[in-house]
Enzyme design. Structure first.
Site, PDB file in Angstrom:
ATOM      1  N   THR A   1     -13.942   5.989   6.250  1.00 54.85           N
ATOM      2  CA  THR A   1     -14.600   5.557   4.978  1.00 54.85           C
ATOM      3  C   THR A   1     -14.506   3.990   5.004  1.00 54.85           C
ATOM      4  O   THR A   1     -13.784   3.583   6.220  1.00 54.85           O
ATOM      5  CB  THR A   1     -13.967   5.947   3.494  1.00 54.85           C
ATOM      6  OG1 THR A   1     -12.691   5.548   3.597  1.00 54.85           O
ATOM      7  CG2 THR A   1     -13.890   7.644   3.649  1.00 54.85           C
TER       8      THR A   1
ATOM      9  N   TYR B   1       0.760  -1.078  -0.261  1.00 59.16           N
ATOM     10  CA  TYR B   1       0.062   0.089  -0.160  1.00 59.16           C
ATOM     11  C   TYR B   1       0.601   1.022  -0.034  1.00 59.16           C
ATOM     12  O   TYR B   1       0.389   2.363  -0.864  1.00 59.16           O
ATOM     13  CB  TYR B   1      -0.775   0.151   1.080  1.00 59.16           C
ATOM     14  CG  TYR B   1      -1.802   1.139   1.273  1.00 59.16           C
ATOM     15  CD1 TYR B   1      -2.966   1.430   0.431  1.00 59.16           C
ATOM     16  CD2 TYR B   1      -1.749   2.075   2.286  1.00 59.16           C
ATOM     17  CE1 TYR B   1      -3.700   2.725   0.413  1.00 59.16           C
ATOM     18  CE2 TYR B   1      -2.397   3.078   2.347  1.00 59.16           C
ATOM     19  CZ  TYR B   1      -3.400   3.485   1.652  1.00 59.16           C
ATOM     20  OH  TYR B   1      -4.193   4.750   1.575  1.00 59.16           O
TER      21      TYR B   1
ATOM     22  N   LYS C   1       1.263   4.435  -2.878  1.00 61.42           N
ATOM     23  CA  LYS C   1       0.841   5.884  -2.633  1.00 61.42           C
ATOM     24  C   LYS C   1       2.341   6.613  -2.809  1.00 61.42           C
ATOM     25  O   LYS C   1       2.123   7.651  -3.352  1.00 61.42           O
ATOM     26  CB  LYS C   1       0.576   5.819  -1.074  1.00 61.42           C
ATOM     27  CG  LYS C   1      -0.693   5.415  -1.127  1.00 61.42           C
ATOM     28  CD  LYS C   1      -1.861   6.032  -1.570  1.00 61.42           C
ATOM     29  CE  LYS C   1      -3.434   5.688  -1.640  1.00 61.42           C
ATOM     30  NZ  LYS C   1      -4.250   6.222  -2.453  1.00 61.42           N
TER      31      LYS C   1
END
Length: 238
Positions: free
Chosen positions: A150, A113, A117
């Site tokens: 979220t 991850y 990014k």
């Protein structure tokens, strides 16, 4: 508002989307690259890419490149077209493994991850360099939305989910708050003509030192072109 389907984990879907969009002969003034997954178990996209790298980064890389001509035609001297790419503070701890971008040697959800990014920041800086070199009326900036409440956290450990549930109201931004810097980058007069910026809380700030490595930016761009099957026209530029 008109919806066009695009699966950022599928190179075929991205190409189909771009064909549909171009057929409408619409200008494109703002492109926001915001899709993403986080901490998913090791798995691949339909094109065989590690999911974090394939969806978070390569999907946006291909989409942006296929839409660049339209963006260039839409921008003007007084109103640049804008590309906004959403990264994360996680990029600060990311490492780019050019010899193993698919994380095949040793898979770590956190490492994969963070790498995706970091790749987005490197991509944005290289893209802005190329846009400037071409004299294009398009700017490219990267945004850190902060920690936002979220469904992106659905793959974290259950203990983290419990802590998130208990503290989100205090420490997490709402989706609306999380979107504010992206909106600022997209429409603020203050950002007119400004590119190559890393934005957090609607302010320009410094990204990871590694992201400013121009040789790394160039190498990632070239390898990304090879992976998604587009020509590396940038190789002829400094």
């Amino acid at each position: 508002v008109e919806f066009l389907y695009c699966d950022l984990a599928s190179m075929k879907s991205i190409r189909q989307f771009v064909q549909q969009f171009r057929a409408k002969n619409c200008p494109l003034h703002v492109l926001v690259n915001n899709a993403g997954v986080m901490l998913v178990p090791e798995r691949k996209t339909e094109d065989g890419f590690e999911e974090h790298f394939g969806l978070n980064y390569l999907g946006h890389f291909l989409l942006t490149n296929l839409l660049l001509d339209t963006l260039k035609q839409s921008g003007t001297h007084s109103h640049n077209a804008r590309i906004i790419t959403v990264s994360s503070a996680t990029h600060y701890v990311g490492k780019l493994h050019l010899n193993d971008l698919q994380s095949r040697c040793s898979y770590s959800p956190h490492g994969a991850y963070a790498q995706s990014k970091l790749a987005l920041v490197l991509f944005t800086y290289r893209l802005q360099h190329l846009l400037t070199a071409n004299g294009s009326h398009v700017t490219a900036n990267v945004v850190d939305p902060g920690v936002v409440n979220t469904e992106l956290y659905k793959h974290v450990f259950w203990v983290v989910k419990v802590v998130k549930w208990m503290t989100a109201w205090l420490f997490f931004k709402t989706p609306e708050e999380g979107a504010s810097t992206t909106i600022y980058a997209a429409v603020s007069p203050e950002m007119e003509g400004a590119g190559g910026c890393y934005l957090y809380n609607e302010e320009r700030t410094k990204s990871a030192d590694l992201a400013y490595d121009e040789e790394l930016q160039r190498r990632l761009w070239t390898e990304s072109c090879r992976m998604v099957g587009i020509s590396d026209e940038a190789s002829r530029l400094p």
